[in-house]
Design a protein around this motif. Structure first.
Motif, short mmCIF file in Angstrom:
data_model
loop_
_atom_site.label_atom_id
_atom_site.label_comp_id
_atom_site.label_asym_id
_atom_site.label_seq_id
_atom_site.Cartn_x
_atom_site.Cartn_y
_atom_site.Cartn_z
N PRO A 61 46.91 109.32 28.48
CA PRO A 61 47.15 108.01 27.86
C PRO A 61 46.80 106.89 28.84
N ARG A 62 46.46 105.74 28.30
CA ARG A 62 46.16 104.59 29.16
C ARG A 62 47.29 103.56 29.03
N PRO A 63 47.69 102.97 30.17
CA PRO A 63 48.67 101.88 30.07
C PRO A 63 48.01 100.69 29.39
N ILE A 64 48.81 99.79 28.90
CA ILE A 64 48.27 98.63 28.18
C ILE A 64 48.66 97.35 28.91
N ALA A 65 47.65 96.60 29.32
CA ALA A 65 47.89 95.27 29.90
C ALA A 65 47.93 94.29 28.73
N PHE A 66 49.03 93.59 28.60
CA PHE A 66 49.14 92.55 27.57
C PHE A 66 48.87 91.26 28.34
N VAL A 67 47.65 90.73 28.19
CA VAL A 67 47.19 89.68 29.10
C VAL A 67 47.38 88.30 28.47
N SER A 68 48.18 87.47 29.13
CA SER A 68 48.32 86.09 28.67
C SER A 68 47.52 85.17 29.58
N THR A 69 46.84 84.23 28.94
CA THR A 69 45.99 83.27 29.68
C THR A 69 46.16 81.90 29.01
N ILE A 70 45.60 80.89 29.66
CA ILE A 70 45.57 79.56 29.04
C ILE A 70 44.18 79.00 29.29
N SER A 71 43.60 78.39 28.26
CA SER A 71 42.24 77.87 28.40
C SER A 71 42.25 76.55 29.16
N THR A 72 41.08 76.09 29.54
CA THR A 72 41.01 74.80 30.24
C THR A 72 41.45 73.67 29.30
N GLY A 89 31.76 91.15 18.32
CA GLY A 89 30.80 90.62 17.33
C GLY A 89 30.14 89.38 17.89
N SER A 90 30.24 88.28 17.12
CA SER A 90 29.56 87.05 17.56
C SER A 90 30.46 86.20 18.46
N LYS A 91 31.71 86.64 18.61
CA LYS A 91 32.69 85.80 19.31
C LYS A 91 32.91 86.28 20.76
N ALA A 92 32.92 85.32 21.69
CA ALA A 92 33.25 85.68 23.07
C ALA A 92 34.73 86.01 23.15
N LYS A 93 35.10 86.96 24.00
CA LYS A 93 36.52 87.30 24.13
C LYS A 93 37.23 86.19 24.91
N ASP A 94 38.30 85.67 24.31
CA ASP A 94 39.00 84.52 24.89
C ASP A 94 39.62 84.84 26.24
N LYS A 96 49.66 93.19 16.72
CA LYS A 96 49.34 92.02 15.87
C LYS A 96 48.40 91.05 16.58
N THR A 97 48.45 91.04 17.92
CA THR A 97 47.63 90.07 18.66
C THR A 97 46.19 90.53 18.85
N ALA A 98 45.89 91.79 18.42
CA ALA A 98 44.59 92.38 18.77
C ALA A 98 43.47 92.03 17.79
N ALA A 99 43.79 91.33 16.70
CA ALA A 99 42.71 90.91 15.79
C ALA A 99 41.89 89.83 16.48
N GLU A 100 40.65 89.67 16.02
CA GLU A 100 39.75 88.70 16.68
C GLU A 100 40.05 87.30 16.14
N PHE A 101 41.15 86.72 16.57
CA PHE A 101 41.54 85.39 16.11
C PHE A 101 40.61 84.33 16.69
N PRO A 102 40.43 83.21 15.96
CA PRO A 102 39.64 82.11 16.51
C PRO A 102 40.28 81.59 17.81
N VAL A 103 39.45 80.94 18.61
CA VAL A 103 39.87 80.53 19.96
C VAL A 103 41.11 79.62 19.93
N GLU A 104 41.27 78.84 18.87
CA GLU A 104 42.39 77.88 18.83
C GLU A 104 43.73 78.52 18.47
N VAL A 105 43.73 79.80 18.15
CA VAL A 105 44.98 80.47 17.76
C VAL A 105 45.76 80.94 18.99
#
Ligand SMILES: Cc1cc2nc3c(=O)[nH]c(=O)nc-3n(C[C@H](O)[C@H](O)[C@H](O)COP(=O)(O)O)c2cc1C
Length: 218
Positions: A36-47, A78-83, A109-118
């Protein structure tokens, strides 16, 4: 159960695969066996100040001095850069929150490809707790949070646009819920980390056993 196009006559014979000529998606082979692989739940904040949260299971701790973790993100979904990768590269900071059984569904729930503003904290019903050394918030419901400073992103894959970024980060501050600390150890029976298996499968760590490492006396 044979798959990957092998004829039944090969049953019992080890499947040999050259990833360069493999006609199916090698991702499924690799992530099916490195488990099994551990899961990093990564929180970030954009500029721009938008908070982001996403799970990454190409993740591990790779050194303790300096305390170093790695995770890898595909550059695009897909066409979206990973945030996450964008934010890490632009701000040089992130928080790795450990995924435990109580927050596994919220993580998913957080793993869907939500738009950048979400802000995925809101999607998952999780709370932001302030960090000490970085701007990105921690996941309050996660019992372990590692505030990290980016050391380096190593590009994997010939095409930097479609390859992966291997994020190497130094843990510069750590939060551990005090009820998990058992003398000099973290009690993993209380921590209850969630592991990722292949695809949509996960595991718990309830069934553990002890094995003392031998000492070479020669
Ligand atoms: C348990 C789990 C582990 C994941 N691990 C990775 C990973 O290691 N690398 C990756 O690129 N995507 C991974 N994903 C997919 C990302 O979480 C997904 O693409 C997410 O939308 C990225 O969000 P972001 O654009 O906000 O960073 C994983 C998804 C799940 C559910």
């Amino acid at each position: 159960m044979l798959r990957f196009g092998q004829p039944d006559t090969l049953r019992g014979v080890a499947l040999q695969i050259d990833p360069n000529t493999f006609e199916h998606n090698f991702y499924r082979v690799l992530t099916g066996v490195v488990v099994p692989r551990p899961i990093a739940f990564v929180s970030t904040i954009s500029t721009d100040g938008v908070v982001n949260l996403a799970p990454y299971s190409f993740f591990n701790a790779v050194a303790s001095d300096p305390p170093t973790i790695v995770f890898s993100s595909s550059r695009r979904a897909g066409s979206k850069a990973k945030d996450t990768l964008t934010n890490v590269e632009e701000t040089g900071e992130f928080v790795v929150n450990v995924v435990v059984d109580d927050i596994a569904e919220a993580m998913n729930k957080t793993a869907a490809e939500f738009p950048v503003e979400v802000n995925e904290f809101e999607i998952a019903g999780l709370s932001e707790a302030p960090s000490v050394k970085v701007k990105a918030p921690r996941v309050a419901e996660s019992p372990v949070n590692m505030e990290c400073r980016l050391k380096q992103v190593v590009d994997l894959g010939a095409d930097p646009e479609h390859g992966h970024g291997l994020v190497i980060g130094e843990v510069i501050y750590m939060h551990i819920r005090d009820d998990l600390i058992d003398g000099h150890r973290i009690n993993h029976q209380l921590l209850k980390p969630t592991g990722r298996l292949a695809g949509s499968m996960y595991c718990r760590t309830a069934d553990s056993f002890e094995m003392v490492r031998p000492v070479y006396e020669g």
